[in-house]
Scaffold this active site. Structure first.
Site, PDB file in Angstrom:
ATOM      1  N   TRP A  65       0.872  -1.185   0.000  1.00 30.69           N
ATOM      2  CA  TRP A  65       0.000   0.000   0.000  1.00 30.69           C
ATOM      3  C   TRP A  65       0.908   1.234   0.000  1.00 30.69           C
ATOM      4  O   TRP A  65       1.806   1.349   0.845  1.00 30.69           O
ATOM      5  CB  TRP A  65      -0.883  -0.032   1.253  1.00 30.69           C
ATOM      6  CG  TRP A  65      -1.776   1.159   1.434  1.00 30.69           C
ATOM      7  CD1 TRP A  65      -2.616   1.706   0.521  1.00 30.69           C
ATOM      8  CD2 TRP A  65      -1.938   1.924   2.640  1.00 30.69           C
ATOM      9  NE1 TRP A  65      -3.291   2.770   1.079  1.00 30.69           N
ATOM     10  CE2 TRP A  65      -2.890   2.922   2.377  1.00 30.69           C
ATOM     11  CE3 TRP A  65      -1.362   1.864   3.915  1.00 30.69           C
ATOM     12  CZ2 TRP A  65      -3.284   3.852   3.329  1.00 30.69           C
ATOM     13  CZ3 TRP A  65      -1.756   2.783   4.866  1.00 30.69           C
ATOM     14  CH2 TRP A  65      -2.708   3.759   4.580  1.00 30.69           C
ATOM     15  N   ASP A  78      -0.085  -5.284   9.710  1.00 25.78           N
ATOM     16  CA  ASP A  78      -1.144  -4.341   9.320  1.00 25.78           C
ATOM     17  C   ASP A  78      -2.401  -5.145   8.987  1.00 25.78           C
ATOM     18  O   ASP A  78      -2.394  -5.956   8.056  1.00 25.78           O
ATOM     19  CB  ASP A  78      -0.674  -3.533   8.101  1.00 25.78           C
ATOM     20  CG  ASP A  78      -1.687  -2.460   7.709  1.00 25.78           C
ATOM     21  OD1 ASP A  78      -2.737  -2.339   8.378  1.00 25.78           O
ATOM     22  OD2 ASP A  78      -1.426  -1.736   6.731  1.00 25.78           O
ATOM     23  N   LYS A 109     -12.998  -0.534   6.810  1.00 21.99           N
ATOM     24  CA  LYS A 109     -13.600  -1.377   5.756  1.00 21.99           C
ATOM     25  C   LYS A 109     -14.646  -2.322   6.318  1.00 21.99           C
ATOM     26  O   LYS A 109     -15.747  -2.415   5.801  1.00 21.99           O
ATOM     27  CB  LYS A 109     -12.527  -2.212   5.056  1.00 21.99           C
ATOM     28  CG  LYS A 109     -11.200  -1.558   4.886  1.00 21.99           C
ATOM     29  CD  LYS A 109     -11.187  -0.593   3.740  1.00 21.99           C
ATOM     30  CE  LYS A 109      -9.942   0.256   3.844  1.00 21.99           C
ATOM     31  NZ  LYS A 109      -9.458   0.756   2.595  1.00 21.99           N
TER      32      LYS A 109
HETATM   33  N1  PGU Z   1      -3.424  -0.402   5.605  1.00 23.55           N
HETATM   34  C1  PGU Z   1      -3.757  -0.840   4.390  1.00 23.55           C
HETATM   35  C2  PGU Z   1      -3.068  -2.032   3.839  1.00 23.55           C
HETATM   36  C3  PGU Z   1      -4.740  -0.167   3.654  1.00 23.55           C
HETATM   37  O1  PGU Z   1      -5.067  -0.615   2.448  1.00 23.55           O
HETATM   38  C4  PGU Z   1      -5.364   0.960   4.190  1.00 23.55           C
HETATM   39  C5  PGU Z   1      -6.399   1.727   3.420  1.00 23.55           C
HETATM   40  C6  PGU Z   1      -4.989   1.361   5.488  1.00 23.55           C
HETATM   41  C7  PGU Z   1      -4.011   0.653   6.167  1.00 23.55           C
HETATM   42  C8  PGU Z   1      -5.553   2.541   6.203  1.00 23.55           C
HETATM   43  O2  PGU Z   1      -6.874   2.666   6.229  1.00 23.55           O
HETATM   44  P1  PGU Z   1      -7.607   3.640   7.266  1.00 23.55           P
HETATM   45  O3  PGU Z   1      -8.675   4.269   6.486  1.00 23.55           O
HETATM   46  O4  PGU Z   1      -6.607   4.604   7.790  1.00 23.55           O
HETATM   47  O5  PGU Z   1      -8.097   2.718   8.333  1.00 23.55           O
HETATM   48  N2  PGU Z   1      -6.277   1.729   2.047  1.00 23.55           N
HETATM   49  C9  PGU Z   1      -7.365   2.020   1.157  1.00 23.55           C
HETATM   50  C10 PGU Z   1      -8.105   3.298   1.469  1.00 23.55           C
HETATM   51  C11 PGU Z   1      -7.620   4.585   0.898  1.00 23.55           C
HETATM   52  C12 PGU Z   1      -6.272   4.988   1.417  1.00 23.55           C
HETATM   53  O6  PGU Z   1      -5.304   4.862   0.646  1.00 23.55           O
HETATM   54  O7  PGU Z   1      -6.182   5.412   2.598  1.00 23.55           O
HETATM   55  C13 PGU Z   1      -6.852   1.894  -0.271  1.00 23.55           C
HETATM   56  O8  PGU Z   1      -7.596   2.217  -1.180  1.00 23.55           O
HETATM   57  O9  PGU Z   1      -5.751   1.375  -0.463  1.00 23.55           O
END
Ligand code: PGU
Length: 432
Positions: free
Chosen positions: A170, A243, A279
């Site tokens: 990510w 994570d 989510k």
């Molecule tokens: N860790 C991972 C692997 C994630 O994909 C995401 C969110 C988070 C942590 C953090 O999410 P929080 O909203 O802070 O609980 N990823 C999504 C959402 C958009 C973003 O980039 O924050 C995504 O689309 O990859």
């Protein structure tokens, strides 16, 4: 137009600086500028930054007024009509909470204790009771906030500053970690030669692992591979930063998605865990998450917690109250909790059916010459399509379909009404 002179005295050094303020009578007497005679001369040194690779896409999508546009960028669940989904269990919890007429006082620095207990119990499953007196936790500003606490704590107290992340991972992991002063190193997640996992890092490294539903690849280690990872982590003395942003989204079952968490915790691997309820409860904007650290003893836990509080206090003082109350209410209420589990199963199930539909249209209806098996093999919210940046650009320019440059699509943005259009677009950009 007139000028006024302000003299500011700093008591410590007795230095006097002059600032000339300009007021414009033509501008209704409003302050229009400030010209400091020494020191600061404006933000001329601030370069224009690039748009965020994920949220920048949502901005571009919003500006597009093409009726068939599709946003597959951000990992946010949509129902089959393409609308954001407020979970009925969340709605019920909010109604019940409203009836309780609760105050809006500050939470403690580590957040709502009831929520922390329920959240960590859910993540560590059967292992929880045996580690609870050594587990330190803090309610966090969603998953990102938990990662922020992890990285700041590691940066301050862990002997090595190198953190190993999967390539790919990510995108925001790298931002959060480097902002905390850690050095980003990469391990090759998937080795195409051995078709296995490849986690190479020097002894005693910090290693970031995705607990389930790996973002962006959608490829998780099997249980046997997790056991191999545990062996390597043990042999090399790694510190594990886990994570877990998608509990429930990998298998559709909360308990089944805790394999990695339970494995490391039951083997007493030094670890941090970062949970998000964005989510699985659809609480994206409420920012509900939990940071937890497995320490060696209750005494160590007490020292750790004292420093964690200091870190939280200096960062944002204390976490927001509303979302954690919702999560806690659902987690504590037996009926609501099982309703929620079914709702998550429903979301995971819709995602699986969209994977199937996309693959079937590409392979059977459009006779694509490529294999799209990986669409259904991969799990979680995303599919790592293999589309290259040029194909991604064509999708947005010619088809108004938005996705991240690395070819990741959020399956949650696909529905029965847009899946065919999407398949036609993918077929078109991969046919030449
Ligand atoms: N860790 C991972 C692997 C994630 O994909 C995401 C969110 C988070 C942590 C953090 O999410 P929080 O909203 O802070 O609980 N990823 C999504 C959402 C958009 C973003 O980039 O924050 C995504 O689309 O990859």
């Amino acid at each position: 137009m007139f000028s006024g002179v302000l003299r500011a005295h700093t008591t410590a050094s007795r230095v006097t600086s002059k600032a000339v303020f300009q007021y414009s009578s033509l501008n209704g007497g409003k302050f229009v500028g400030c010209n400091l005679q020494r020191g600061f001369h404006g933000w001329g040194n601030v370069p224009m930054g690039p748009p965020d690779p994920i949220f920048g896409i949502s901005e571009a999508f919003k500006k597009d007024d093409f009726p068939k546009k599709i946003n597959l960028g951000v990992g946010a669940y949509r129902d089959d009509t393409g609308k954001p989904y407020i979970l009925p269990s969340v709605q019920t919890a909010e109604v019940e909470l409203l009836k309780q007429d609760l105050d809006k006082e500050y939470l403690p620095m580590t957040g709502d204790a009831g929520f922390r207990t329920e959240a960590t119990r859910m993540a560590y499953g059967d292992v929880y009771d045996s580690i609870r007196d050594r587990l330190v936790s803090a309610q966090s500003v969603s998953g990102t906030g938990a990662l922020l606490l992890s990285s700041r704590f590691l940066s301050k107290y862990y002997p090595s500053k190198d953190i190993y992340v999967s390539n790919p991972t990510w995108g925001n992991h790298k931002n959060v970690f480097s902002n905390a002063g850690l050095n980003i190193k990469e391990y090759r997640y998937y080795n195409p030669v051995t078709k296995g996992l490849d986690i190479e890092a020097p002894n005693d490294s910090i290693v970031l692992l995705h607990a389930c539903a790996h973002n962006p690849t959608g490829v998780d280690p099997t249980h046997a591979q997790w056991n191999d990872i545990l062996r390597v982590v043990r042999e090399k003395g790694h510190f594990v930063l886990l994570d877990m942003a998608y509990q429930g989204f990998a298998s559709g079952d909360f308990a089944r998605d805790t394999y990695a968490t339970q494995l490391f915790a039951s083997n007493n691997i030094p670890m941090f865990l970062c949970q998000s309820f964005a989510k699985n409860m659809g609480l994206y904007g409420e920012r509900v998450g939990c940071f937890s650290a497995l320490t060696a003893s209750p005494e160590e836990a007490a020292r750790f917690e004292s420093q964690l509080k200091i870190l939280v206090r200096a960062s944002y003082s204390n976490p927001p109250v509303h979302g954690a109350r919702i999560a806690n209410f659902i987690l504590k209420n037996k009926n609501l909790r099982s309703q929620w589990a079914n709702e998550v199963k429903g979301m995971a199930g819709r995602i699986i059916s969209m994977r199937q539909a996309l693959r079937t249209i590409l392979e059977n209806d459009l006779n694509s010459k490529h294999s799209w098996k990986h669409i259904t093999d991969q799990i979680g919210m995303f599919c790592y399509t293999g589309l290259n940046p040029e194909q991604v650009a064509t999708l947005s320019k010619d088809w108004h379909i938005y996705l991240t440059k690395n070819g990741r699509i959020s399956i949650a943005g696909i529905n029965s009404s847009n899946v065919r259009y999407l398949a036609e677009a993918i077929h078109s950009v991969t046919s030449h």
